[in-house]
Design a protein around this motif. Structure first.
Motif, PDB file in Angstrom:
ATOM      1  N   ARG A 193      -4.836  -3.056   8.670  1.00  0.00           N
ATOM      2  CA  ARG A 193      -5.539  -1.837   8.251  1.00  0.00           C
ATOM      3  C   ARG A 193      -4.961  -1.227   6.972  1.00  0.00           C
ATOM      4  O   ARG A 193      -5.306  -0.113   6.604  1.00  0.00           O
ATOM      5  CB  ARG A 193      -5.531  -0.802   9.369  1.00  0.00           C
ATOM      6  CG  ARG A 193      -4.178  -0.409   9.899  1.00  0.00           C
ATOM      7  CD  ARG A 193      -4.332   0.589  11.052  1.00  0.00           C
ATOM      8  NE  ARG A 193      -3.133   0.747  11.843  1.00  0.00           N
ATOM      9  CZ  ARG A 193      -2.099   1.498  11.498  1.00  0.00           C
ATOM     10  NH1 ARG A 193      -2.124   2.162  10.359  1.00  0.00           N
ATOM     11  NH2 ARG A 193      -1.045   1.588  12.291  1.00  0.00           N
ATOM     12  N   THR A 194      -4.059  -1.965   6.316  1.00  0.00           N
ATOM     13  CA  THR A 194      -3.469  -1.476   5.071  1.00  0.00           C
ATOM     14  C   THR A 194      -3.973  -2.310   3.903  1.00  0.00           C
ATOM     15  O   THR A 194      -3.904  -3.545   3.944  1.00  0.00           O
ATOM     16  CB  THR A 194      -1.936  -1.538   5.120  1.00  0.00           C
ATOM     17  OG1 THR A 194      -1.457  -0.787   6.246  1.00  0.00           O
ATOM     18  CG2 THR A 194      -1.325  -0.954   3.853  1.00  0.00           C
ATOM     19  N   GLU A 195      -4.476  -1.653   2.885  1.00  0.00           N
ATOM     20  CA  GLU A 195      -4.942  -2.369   1.703  1.00  0.00           C
ATOM     21  C   GLU A 195      -3.735  -2.737   0.852  1.00  0.00           C
ATOM     22  O   GLU A 195      -3.068  -1.867   0.272  1.00  0.00           O
ATOM     23  CB  GLU A 195      -5.912  -1.502   0.898  1.00  0.00           C
ATOM     24  CG  GLU A 195      -6.497  -2.230  -0.303  1.00  0.00           C
ATOM     25  CD  GLU A 195      -7.511  -1.383  -1.045  1.00  0.00           C
ATOM     26  OE1 GLU A 195      -7.918  -1.796  -2.146  1.00  0.00           O
ATOM     27  OE2 GLU A 195      -7.887  -0.313  -0.518  1.00  0.00           O
ATOM     28  N   LEU A 196      -3.430  -4.027   0.791  1.00  0.00           N
ATOM     29  CA  LEU A 196      -2.276  -4.511   0.055  1.00  0.00           C
ATOM     30  C   LEU A 196      -2.711  -5.028  -1.313  1.00  0.00           C
ATOM     31  O   LEU A 196      -3.832  -5.508  -1.478  1.00  0.00           O
ATOM     32  CB  LEU A 196      -1.571  -5.641   0.828  1.00  0.00           C
ATOM     33  CG  LEU A 196      -1.022  -5.259   2.201  1.00  0.00           C
ATOM     34  CD1 LEU A 196      -0.451  -6.484   2.906  1.00  0.00           C
ATOM     35  CD2 LEU A 196       0.047  -4.182   2.080  1.00  0.00           C
ATOM     36  N   LYS A 247       4.722  -2.048  -0.930  1.00  0.00           N
ATOM     37  CA  LYS A 247       3.730  -0.984  -1.099  1.00  0.00           C
ATOM     38  C   LYS A 247       4.273   0.345  -0.566  1.00  0.00           C
ATOM     39  O   LYS A 247       4.178   1.381  -1.232  1.00  0.00           O
ATOM     40  CB  LYS A 247       2.432  -1.338  -0.384  1.00  0.00           C
ATOM     41  CG  LYS A 247       1.417  -0.183  -0.366  1.00  0.00           C
ATOM     42  CD  LYS A 247       0.118  -0.563   0.303  1.00  0.00           C
ATOM     43  CE  LYS A 247      -0.750   0.670   0.556  1.00  0.00           C
ATOM     44  NZ  LYS A 247      -0.910   1.540  -0.635  1.00  0.00           N
ATOM     45  N   TRP A 248       4.849   0.313   0.656  1.00  0.00           N
ATOM     46  CA  TRP A 248       5.383   1.541   1.245  1.00  0.00           C
ATOM     47  C   TRP A 248       6.449   2.160   0.341  1.00  0.00           C
ATOM     48  O   TRP A 248       6.432   3.358   0.061  1.00  0.00           O
ATOM     49  CB  TRP A 248       5.969   1.245   2.623  1.00  0.00           C
ATOM     50  CG  TRP A 248       4.958   1.168   3.721  1.00  0.00           C
ATOM     51  CD1 TRP A 248       3.628   1.444   3.645  1.00  0.00           C
ATOM     52  CD2 TRP A 248       5.207   0.777   5.071  1.00  0.00           C
ATOM     53  NE1 TRP A 248       3.034   1.256   4.873  1.00  0.00           N
ATOM     54  CE2 TRP A 248       3.973   0.845   5.766  1.00  0.00           C
ATOM     55  CE3 TRP A 248       6.335   0.368   5.765  1.00  0.00           C
ATOM     56  CZ2 TRP A 248       3.855   0.534   7.111  1.00  0.00           C
ATOM     57  CZ3 TRP A 248       6.224   0.053   7.117  1.00  0.00           C
ATOM     58  CH2 TRP A 248       4.985   0.130   7.791  1.00  0.00           C
ATOM     59  N   ILE A 295      -0.725  -2.966  11.593  1.00  0.00           N
ATOM     60  CA  ILE A 295      -0.522  -2.172  10.374  1.00  0.00           C
ATOM     61  C   ILE A 295      -0.994  -2.941   9.147  1.00  0.00           C
ATOM     62  O   ILE A 295      -1.682  -2.395   8.275  1.00  0.00           O
ATOM     63  CB  ILE A 295       0.966  -1.781  10.238  1.00  0.00           C
ATOM     64  CG1 ILE A 295       1.354  -0.782  11.339  1.00  0.00           C
ATOM     65  CG2 ILE A 295       1.231  -1.166   8.866  1.00  0.00           C
ATOM     66  CD1 ILE A 295       2.810  -0.404  11.338  1.00  0.00           C
ATOM     67  N   GLU A 337       4.532   5.725   9.672  1.00  0.00           N
ATOM     68  CA  GLU A 337       3.770   4.682  10.362  1.00  0.00           C
ATOM     69  C   GLU A 337       4.610   4.107  11.493  1.00  0.00           C
ATOM     70  O   GLU A 337       5.822   3.963  11.364  1.00  0.00           O
ATOM     71  CB  GLU A 337       3.407   3.537   9.411  1.00  0.00           C
ATOM     72  CG  GLU A 337       2.367   3.868   8.362  1.00  0.00           C
ATOM     73  CD  GLU A 337       0.957   3.541   8.829  1.00  0.00           C
ATOM     74  OE1 GLU A 337       0.765   3.284  10.043  1.00  0.00           O
ATOM     75  OE2 GLU A 337       0.058   3.538   7.977  1.00  0.00           O
ATOM     76  N   LEU A 369       3.771  -5.450   2.330  1.00  0.00           N
ATOM     77  CA  LEU A 369       3.621  -4.135   2.945  1.00  0.00           C
ATOM     78  C   LEU A 369       4.826  -3.257   2.635  1.00  0.00           C
ATOM     79  O   LEU A 369       4.678  -2.078   2.268  1.00  0.00           O
ATOM     80  CB  LEU A 369       3.444  -4.277   4.458  1.00  0.00           C
ATOM     81  CG  LEU A 369       3.369  -2.971   5.255  1.00  0.00           C
ATOM     82  CD1 LEU A 369       2.096  -2.204   4.892  1.00  0.00           C
ATOM     83  CD2 LEU A 369       3.414  -3.248   6.751  1.00  0.00           C
TER      84      LEU A 369
END
Length: 294
Positions: free
Chosen positions: A223-226, A247-248, A220, A213, A244
């Motif tokens: 558009r990222t489901e956290l 999660k990553w 970011i 990414e 974030l």
């Protein structure tokens, strides 16, 4: 007309270690002047390797690396500053050496206003001697020395890990002001995300040598489901940026698999000579007794 040359421009960058292992694979990335980029990735993801290539310390095996239009390894240019954790472990900076001596050795007298500002921001005491300070205080001295001369590209590899929260916040504010006032850019690798929500202009997620990414934090995150907060434990209340990153890194761990799936050397496999560093048994016993007394 404004110069549109990227501060950092990578095209298909690939790096292979001498062992044959691919450390970075086909990285393409463009970062503009005035940017503050946060590198996010697990240990071993390739962050340090990338920073050393950008600093011109390591030659890329394939693809292109441009810092303000030039290859930092083949045509090094001034203004690139790399600061990593290895400096504080150097025996030279643990001698009985006064801090003013170190600052003078890197041009402290040439930039008096900048020197004094950094000494204040990083709370450095000029009466310190390097053999008698903590790791955090030694790190502050490194940062004053490294930031003393104006830079155009600043590469930070986990260098704030020893700083207390106040000094770290003041340093990050200084770097933010630098990128707003001058034609310069920062790339910062860190595992500490507290207080960083509004600091980076760019996020780069690197995993197993690949960039997964790149974009602005707000884009970011939007558009990222956290996961719903709290994330790890009931007492954690985290910023969206930390959520974030968690999660990553959790996804990266699942993708990589358990370390125990790869054959690794066990303690039982290590010989007694390797454990003693090659010392004879009586010398090793004396060394062990001395170390226990420290």
């Amino acid at each position: 007309m404004l110069d549109q040359t990227p501060a950092i421009d990578l095209g298909g960058l690939t790096y292979v270690f001498p062992s044959g292992i691919v450390g970075l694979h086909d990285l393409t990335l463009s970062l503009p002047p005035h940017s503050r980029t946060l590198l996010v990735g697990a240990n071993g993801a390739g962050k340090s390797t990338l920073l050393k290539i950008l600093a011109g310390k390591t030659l890329a095996k394939a693809g292109s690396v441009k810092i303000q239009g030039s290859d930092p390894f083949r045509a090094p240019l001034g203004g690139i500053t790399y600061l990593g954790t290895e400096w504080a472990a150097n025996p030279t900076v643990r001698y009985d050496m006064a801090v003013p001596v170190l600052l003078a050795s890197v041009g402290g007298d040439a930039f008096p206003e900048r020197r004094d500002e950094l000494i204040d921001i990083l709370d450095v005491d000029l009466s310190w001697h390097m053999h008698a300070v903590s790791d955090g205080e030694r790190r502050r001295v490194q940062l004053v020395m490294g930031l003393l001369r104006p830079w155009s590209i600043l590469l930070l590899d986990e260098v704030t890990v020893d700083l207390d929260v106040l000094v770290r916040a003041r340093l990050l504010d200084f770097l933010r002001r630098e990128t707003l006032a001058r034609e310069c850019a920062v790339v910062y690798a860190s595992h500490i995300f507290d207080g960083l929500a509004d600091w980076p202009t760019d996020l780069v997620h690197i995993h197993m040598g690949r960039i997964l990414e790149h974009g602005s934090p707000s884009d970011i995150i939007s558009r990222t489901e956290l996961p719903d907060r709290p994330t790890i434990a009931s007492y954690n209340t985290n910023s969206a940026l930390l959520d974030l990153a968690l999660k990553w890194l959790s996804d990266d761990l699942k993708d990589r698999g358990r370390r125990t799936d790869v054959k690794r050397v066990r303690w039982e496999d290590v010989t007694s000579d390797e454990k003693s560093g090659g010392m004879k048994s009586d010398a090793f016993a004396a060394y062990f007794k001395m170390s226990r007394a420290l």
